[in-house]
Design an enzyme around this catalytic site. Structure first.
Site, PDB file in Angstrom:
ATOM      1  N   CYS A 158      13.873  68.743  12.604  1.00  0.00           N
ATOM      2  CA  CYS A 158      12.926  67.833  13.273  1.00  0.00           C
ATOM      3  C   CYS A 158      13.429  66.398  13.402  1.00  0.00           C
ATOM      4  CB  CYS A 158      11.606  67.837  12.510  1.00  0.00           C
ATOM      5  SG  CYS A 158      10.998  69.477  12.251  1.00  0.00           S
ATOM      6  N   ASP A 183       8.873  87.997  19.459  1.00  0.00           N
ATOM      7  CA  ASP A 183      10.090  87.227  19.207  1.00  0.00           C
ATOM      8  C   ASP A 183      11.264  87.971  19.842  1.00  0.00           C
ATOM      9  OD1 ASP A 183      10.815  84.882  16.930  1.00  0.00           O
ATOM     10  OD2 ASP A 183      12.498  86.125  17.597  1.00  0.00           O
ATOM     11  N   ARG A 194       9.255  58.355  10.582  1.00  0.00           N
ATOM     12  CA  ARG A 194       9.890  58.788   9.332  1.00  0.00           C
ATOM     13  C   ARG A 194      11.394  58.508   9.381  1.00  0.00           C
ATOM     14  NH1 ARG A 194       7.332  62.083   5.922  1.00  0.00           N
ATOM     15  NH2 ARG A 194       9.129  63.313   5.327  1.00  0.00           N
ATOM     16  N   GLY A 248      18.647  65.410   7.566  1.00  0.00           N
ATOM     17  CA  GLY A 248      18.924  66.668   8.281  1.00  0.00           C
ATOM     18  C   GLY A 248      17.629  67.340   8.696  1.00  0.00           C
ATOM     19  N   LYS A 273      17.152  69.674   2.614  1.00  0.00           N
ATOM     20  CA  LYS A 273      16.291  68.925   1.691  1.00  0.00           C
ATOM     21  C   LYS A 273      15.927  69.841   0.544  1.00  0.00           C
ATOM     22  CE  LYS A 273      11.614  69.523   3.583  1.00  0.00           C
ATOM     23  NZ  LYS A 273      10.459  68.769   4.114  1.00  0.00           N
ATOM     24  N   LYS A 308       3.037  62.926  18.236  1.00  0.00           N
ATOM     25  CA  LYS A 308       3.855  63.821  17.395  1.00  0.00           C
ATOM     26  C   LYS A 308       5.268  63.238  17.244  1.00  0.00           C
ATOM     27  CE  LYS A 308       6.063  67.246  15.507  1.00  0.00           C
ATOM     28  NZ  LYS A 308       5.946  67.522  14.058  1.00  0.00           N
TER      29      LYS A 308
HETATM   30  N1  SAJ Z   1      14.667  62.441   3.823  1.00  0.00           N
HETATM   31  C1  SAJ Z   1      15.221  61.298   3.238  1.00  0.00           C
HETATM   32  N2  SAJ Z   1      14.380  60.401   2.651  1.00  0.00           N
HETATM   33  C2  SAJ Z   1      13.022  60.588   2.616  1.00  0.00           C
HETATM   34  C3  SAJ Z   1      12.484  61.763   3.223  1.00  0.00           C
HETATM   35  C4  SAJ Z   1      13.328  62.666   3.814  1.00  0.00           C
HETATM   36  O1  SAJ Z   1      16.440  61.101   3.240  1.00  0.00           O
HETATM   37  O2  SAJ Z   1      12.312  59.759   2.061  1.00  0.00           O
HETATM   38  C5  SAJ Z   1      15.560  63.396   4.480  1.00  0.00           C
HETATM   39  C6  SAJ Z   1      15.466  64.783   3.889  1.00  0.00           C
HETATM   40  O3  SAJ Z   1      16.389  64.918   2.823  1.00  0.00           O
HETATM   41  C7  SAJ Z   1      15.838  65.658   5.076  1.00  0.00           C
HETATM   42  C8  SAJ Z   1      15.349  64.860   6.273  1.00  0.00           C
HETATM   43  O4  SAJ Z   1      15.139  63.535   5.822  1.00  0.00           O
HETATM   44  O5  SAJ Z   1      17.238  65.802   5.158  1.00  0.00           O
HETATM   45  C9  SAJ Z   1      14.057  65.389   6.897  1.00  0.00           C
HETATM   46  O6  SAJ Z   1      13.148  65.694   5.854  1.00  0.00           O
HETATM   47  P1  SAJ Z   1      11.539  65.656   6.131  1.00  0.00           P
HETATM   48  O7  SAJ Z   1      10.872  66.225   4.970  1.00  0.00           O
HETATM   49  O8  SAJ Z   1      11.149  64.304   6.532  1.00  0.00           O
HETATM   50  O9  SAJ Z   1      11.323  66.461   7.409  1.00  0.00           O
HETATM   51  P2  SAJ Z   1      11.334  67.990   7.867  1.00  0.00           P
HETATM   52  O10 SAJ Z   1      12.482  68.189   8.787  1.00  0.00           O
HETATM   53  O11 SAJ Z   1      11.145  68.959   6.787  1.00  0.00           O
HETATM   54  O12 SAJ Z   1      10.028  67.861   8.746  1.00  0.00           O
HETATM   55  C10 SAJ Z   1       8.933  68.664   8.660  1.00  0.00           C
HETATM   56  C11 SAJ Z   1       8.382  68.536  10.037  1.00  0.00           C
HETATM   57  N3  SAJ Z   1       7.527  69.622  10.367  1.00  0.00           N
HETATM   58  C12 SAJ Z   1       7.489  70.043  11.648  1.00  0.00           C
HETATM   59  O13 SAJ Z   1       7.928  69.397  12.575  1.00  0.00           O
HETATM   60  C13 SAJ Z   1       6.876  71.345  11.904  1.00  0.00           C
HETATM   61  C14 SAJ Z   1       7.694  67.195  10.226  1.00  0.00           C
HETATM   62  O14 SAJ Z   1       6.807  67.228  11.336  1.00  0.00           O
HETATM   63  C15 SAJ Z   1       6.882  66.760   9.038  1.00  0.00           C
HETATM   64  O15 SAJ Z   1       6.495  65.405   9.248  1.00  0.00           O
HETATM   65  C16 SAJ Z   1       7.706  66.822   7.786  1.00  0.00           C
HETATM   66  O16 SAJ Z   1       8.086  68.206   7.624  1.00  0.00           O
HETATM   67  C17 SAJ Z   1       6.877  66.361   6.612  1.00  0.00           C
HETATM   68  O17 SAJ Z   1       6.051  65.464   6.813  1.00  0.00           O
HETATM   69  O18 SAJ Z   1       7.093  66.838   5.515  1.00  0.00           O
END
Ligand code: SAJ
Length: 445
Positions: free
Chosen positions: A274, A43, A227, A271, A338, A220
C-alpha cells in the site's frame, strides 16, 4: 428496484460476489458469508479457489480459516474461477483486484479494467457494484462507470448502482479490522451510496461515513500518503539525530507526549502493498491538472533511501569492529515488510540483502513468517542464522526478535560481534554493555 435490493440486503438474501480473493477480498467474502449472506468468491488463481472450496484459507489471518470452514460447510461460501457466472448470479458485486504500479510508478489498472469488462457482461438491472481496490481519483466515476455501462448497455446510477468502498484493514488483523474499522462509502450517486451503506451496516460495527466516489478515492489515498509522509518525517529526523548524536527514539517518545503530536517510527524502510504505491496513485490523479503534491516525491525519496542507509550503518559498524563487509557473515533477521506478517511485497529487506551480497558479504536470512531469502542463504532459526555471524541486522520488527538473548548471540557469533537495529527493537545500552558494537536507525554507530 432500489427497495427490492435493499429488502434483499436486509433479509440477508442478496447474493454477493467477491471478485479477487487476496488479503482484502477473502476476509470480506468470509465475513459476509459468516453474517449469513450467500457469497460466491472468484479468483483467477486455481489454487486459491481450490483451497477455499475445500474450506481452507490460503492466508494466515487470525479467525479467517474458521470463518471459511464454517461458511463452506453451511454452503454459504463458494469459490470459482468463473467470474462471469459469479457476477450473473449475484445481486451485489465487490471488486477487490490488485492495482499495482508500473515500473515508472504509474497506475497499472489492467486487472481492474479486465475485471470490470467481465462484470459488465454479467450485469443486469437492479445490481450494485462496489470497487474496493485502491484507485486513482476519478476512476470509479469515469473509467469504471464507463466500462460497466458500455459492456452492459445499462445506465449507471439508474439501472445498476456503483460505489467506491476502500479498505483499511491491517494485514494480520484483517477480519477484526474489516468488522470494527470506521468506513468511507463513496457512491456514484445518492442511491448508490444509500444501498452500499445498507449493505455494510449489516456486517460492520465501525461508523460509516458517506460521500461521493471521488472524495472517497482521495480520502483513501490521503490516509496512506499521510502515513508515508509521517514515516518519512520520522526517517529524516532519524538521519538528523545520527548527525547530532542524540537518540531519535528518545526524541520521538518525548515529542509524542504532546497531546496532538504523533511522529511515526523511523526504520529500515517502507514496504508493503500500500504505502509505496498509494501516494503515486494520488499524484497521478492530480498531475493532469499540473499540480505536484510535493510531499509525495520527498517522502518517497526519503523512505526509499532507508534500506541503503541501513547498509551504510552495517559497513560503519563492521569497520568499528575492525571487520570489513567483504567475506563477513551477516545474519539478516526478518524479510517481511513489517512485523507479524508473512508478506514481502516491496520489503526493504530485498534491497538490503542484495546490496550486502553485492558488497561481498555472506548473507543468511531468517524469518519465521516467510520463506523468501532474496538470493541469500535461508536459516531455519535464529541460532542457525547467527552462528559464526560477524553481524546481525534486524530488518523486520517481528516480536520474536524483540526477545533476542544477547548472551546467547554472543556465544554463537564471532569476536567483536555487531548488531545493526533497523527497527530499533534492541536496547543500545544493554547491547553495548554485553560487548557488541551497536548501530541503529536514528542512533548511528
Ligand atoms: N512503517 C514504518 N514506520 C511506522 C509504520 C510503518 O517504517 O511508523 C513501515 C512498515 O515497516 C512497513 C510500511 O511502513 O514496511 C507500511 O506499513 P503499514 O502498517 O503502514 O501499512 P500496510 O502496508 O500494512 O497498510 C495496511 C493498509 N491496508 C490496506 O490498504 C488494505 C493501509 O490502508 C492501512 O492504513 C495500514 O494497513 C494500517 O493502518 O495499518
Amino acid at each position: 428496484m432500489i427497495s427490492s435490493l435493499i429488502k434483499k440486503i436486509q433479509d440477508k438474501k442478496a447474493k454477493i460476489a467477491v471478485v479477487g480473493l487476496g488479503r482484502v477480498g477473502l476476509p470480506i467474502a468470509a465475513v459476509f458469508a459468516d453474517a449469513g449472506y450467500p457469497v460466491i468468491g472468484s479468483d483467477i488463481k486455481n489454487e486459491v479457489v481450490e483451497a477455499i472450496s475445500s474450506g481452507k484459507s490460503h492466508l494466515a489471518e487470525p479467525e479467517l480459516a474458521q470463518l471459511i470452514k464454517d461458511s463452506v460447510d453451511k454452503m454459504l461460501l463458494k469459490a470459482t474461477t468463473d467470474t462471469f457466472n459469479a457476477v450473473t448470479e449475484a445481486d451485489v458485486i465487490l471488486i477487490c483486484v490488485q492495482t499495482p504500479l508500473t515500473k515508472g510508478n504509474e497506475p497499472n489498472l489492467a486487472s481492474l479494467k479486465t475485471t470490470c469488462k467481465t462484470v459488465s457482461k454479467g450485469l443486469s438491472k437492479g445490481k450494485l457494484v462496489l470497487i474496493v481496490s485502491t484507485v486513482p481519483p476519478g476512476t470509479t466515476k469515469h473509467l469504471v462507470a464507463r466500462i460497466l455501462a458500455t459492456g452492459s448497455g445499462l445506465k449507471c446510477g439508474k439501472d445498476f448502482w456503483l460505489a467506491y468502498c476502500p479498505e483499511r484493514i491491517n494485514p494480520g488483523k484483517a477480519v477484526r479490522e474489516f468488522i470494527e474499522n470506521n468506513r468511507i462509502i463513496g457512491g456514484f450517486n445518492e442511491e448508490s451510496t444509500e444501498i452500499a451503506v445498507e449493505l455494510f451496516k449489516s456486517v460492520v460495527m465501525g461508523d460509516i461515513f458517506s460521500t461521493d466516489s471521488q472524495v472517497a478515492e482521495v480520502a483513501k489515498l490521503a490516509e496512506n500518503t499521510f502515513r508515508d509522509v509521517n514515516i518519512a518525517f520520522g526517517n529524516e529526523l532519524a538521519l538528523m539525530c545520527e548527525q547530532m548524536n542524540v537518540d531519535v527514539m528518545e526524541v520521538i517518545k518525548l515529542a509524542n507526549t504532546h497531546p496532538r503530536v504523533k511522529i511515526h517510527m523511523p526504520g529500515s524502510g517502507v514496504g508493503g502493498p500500500c504505502l509505496p504505491k498509494d501516494p503515486y496513485l494520488l499524484q497521478h490523479g492530480i498531475k493532469a491538472k499540473g499540480f505536484r503534491f510535493r510531499f509525495i516525491d520527498l517522502a518517497r525519496e526519503i523512505n526509499d533511501l532507508m534500506p541503503e542507509h541501513t547498509v551504510e550503518l552495517v559497513v560503519k559498524a563492521l569497520k568499528e569492529a575492525k571487520k570489513s563487509v567483504k567475506n563477513s557473515k551477516i545474519a539478516v533477521l526478518g524479510v517481511a515488510y513489517k512485523g507479524e506478517v508473512g508478506e514481502v511485497a516491496n520489503s526493504p529487506a530485498e534491497k538490503i540483502v542484495q546490496r550486502l551480497i553485492a558488497l561481498g558479504a555472506k548473507v543468511v536470512v531468517y524469518d519465521p513468517y516467510c520463506n523468501e531469502s532474496f538470493g541469500a542463504k535461508m536459516a531455519e532459526n535464529v541460532d542457525e542464522a547467527v552462528r559464526e555471524a560477524d553481524c546481525i541486522v534486524v530488518v523486520t520488527e517481528h516480536k520474536i526478535f524483540e526477545k533476542l538473548q544477547l548472551d546467547r548471540l554472543k556465544e554463537l557469533m564471532t569476536k567483536r560481534p555487531v548488531i545493526v537495529d533497523g527497527r530499533r527493537i534492541v536496547k543500545p545500552k544493554e547491547t553495548k554493555k554485553q560487548g557488541f558494537v551497536y548501530a541503529g536507525i536514528g542512533f548511528g554507530v
